[in-house]
Scaffold this motif. Structure first.
Motif, PDB file in Angstrom:
ATOM      1  N   GLY A  40       0.798  -1.217   0.000  1.00 33.40           N
ATOM      2  CA  GLY A  40       0.000   0.000   0.000  1.00 33.40           C
ATOM      3  C   GLY A  40       0.830   1.266   0.000  1.00 33.40           C
ATOM      4  N   ILE A  41       1.960   1.277   0.718  1.00 31.82           N
ATOM      5  CA  ILE A  41       2.875   2.420   0.718  1.00 31.82           C
ATOM      6  C   ILE A  41       3.753   2.389  -0.524  1.00 31.82           C
ATOM      7  CG2 ILE A  41       4.859   3.470   1.859  1.00 31.82           C
ATOM      8  CD1 ILE A  41       2.399   3.992   3.436  1.00 31.82           C
ATOM      9  N   GLY A  42       4.360   1.234  -0.771  1.00 28.09           N
ATOM     10  CA  GLY A  42       5.348   1.126  -1.834  1.00 28.09           C
ATOM     11  C   GLY A  42       4.797   1.394  -3.223  1.00 28.09           C
ATOM     12  N   SER A  43       3.533   0.991  -3.467  1.00 29.39           N
ATOM     13  CA  SER A  43       2.968   1.160  -4.810  1.00 29.39           C
ATOM     14  C   SER A  43       2.868   2.628  -5.222  1.00 29.39           C
ATOM     15  CB  SER A  43       1.599   0.488  -4.891  1.00 29.39           C
ATOM     16  OG  SER A  43       1.713  -0.907  -4.802  1.00 29.39           O
ATOM     17  N   PRO A  44       2.160   3.483  -4.484  1.00 30.80           N
ATOM     18  CA  PRO A  44       2.094   4.887  -4.907  1.00 30.80           C
ATOM     19  C   PRO A  44       3.426   5.604  -4.787  1.00 30.80           C
ATOM     20  CG  PRO A  44       0.986   4.591  -2.793  1.00 30.80           C
ATOM     21  CD  PRO A  44       1.291   3.225  -3.309  1.00 30.80           C
TER      22      PRO A  44
END
Length: 258
Positions: A40-44
């Motif tokens: 969830g953090i790494g994707s955006p």
């Protein structure tokens, strides 16, 4: 290093900003970052860091894409379900900007291998979802002299902080959370739930902070903000910032032992 005409065109909206400019964009193109956790953090964060023109990105995640990830992990599609997150993220990067140099590691990072895996980077961004991994990453960053940007999100809250525990007088992530969580995982979003857009807010804010760190001393935007914890609230909404003091007895960056 000079940017090619295509790269000048691609990053024109950065270059015309006085706080970044041509020198800042060149610095970003020469930067090497490591992204630990592609959820969830790494994707955006990855999307906006790639969009910013980071020249070399190492992707680390040992998980596979699941259907439940798609609610918030924005680089994946239904076709990626069952496939490695790290490999799927590399595929996304290749389609987005083929000039970015990408390294992929699908290891599970821990105390025994963190320092080796994280070596040779300018900045580590940690978006993992358990304290044991976060503390292993933090201790390794202190040991190898690399700054750490830590980001977390859950329900309607996010936290982003930059740490430079390898520098005198500055706190590390362990100064913030202590030693109690080395062997215990925290609750995950599977337990507590998460508004998908909160992950986007936290991840994109982490990308902004990463750019600030990478441009320190290279452009007017550079301001690492070491030890400042930014707390995002999606209910009100709002943000507040706290200062994290260095713990002289910290087992990661002080005189204590873990």
């Amino acid at each position: 290093m000079a940017l090619s005409p295509d790269r000048l065109d691609r990053f024109a909206r950065h270059i015309v900003i006085p706080e970044i400019g041509g020198a800042g964009q060149v610095a970003l193109s020469e930067a090497r970052i490591t992204l630990v956790g592609l959820g969830g953090i790494g994707s955006p964060a990855l999307q906006y860091l790639a969009g910013a023109g980071i020249g070399h990105i190492t992707l680390i995640d040992d998980g596979d894409v699941e259907l439940s990830n798609l609610q918030r992990q924005t680089i994946y599609t239904q076709r990626d379900i069952g496939h490695s997150k790290a490999v799927s993220a590399r595929r996304w990067l290749a389609n987005f900007d083929s000039e970015i140099v990408v390294d992929v590691r699908d290891d599970r990072i821990g105390r025994d291998n963190a320092a080796e895996i994280l070596g040779g980077t300018h900045l580590v961004i940690d978006g993992t979802d358990n304290f044991a991994t976060r503390l292993a990453v933090s201790d390794a960053c202190v040991a190898i002299g690399v700054p750490l940007l830590s980001a977390a999100v859950g329900r309607f809250q996010g936290q982003i902080a930059a740490f430079a525990g390898h520098l005198d007088g500055h706190a590390c992530y362990r100064c913030y959370v202590g030693d109690a969580f080395d062997n215990d995982d925290c609750d995950t979003c599977a337990d507590d739930g998460m508004l998908g857009a909160m992950a986007g807010w936290a991840g994109s804010f982490a990308a902004i902070q990463a750019v600030r760190i990478l441009l320190d001393g290279k452009s007017a935007l550079g301001d690492p903000g070491w030890g400042k914890l930014h707390m995002l609230d999606g209910i009100k909404p709002g943000m507040r910032t706290l200062n994290i003091a260095k713990d002289p007895e910290c087992g990661g960056c002080g005189q204590g032992t873990v």
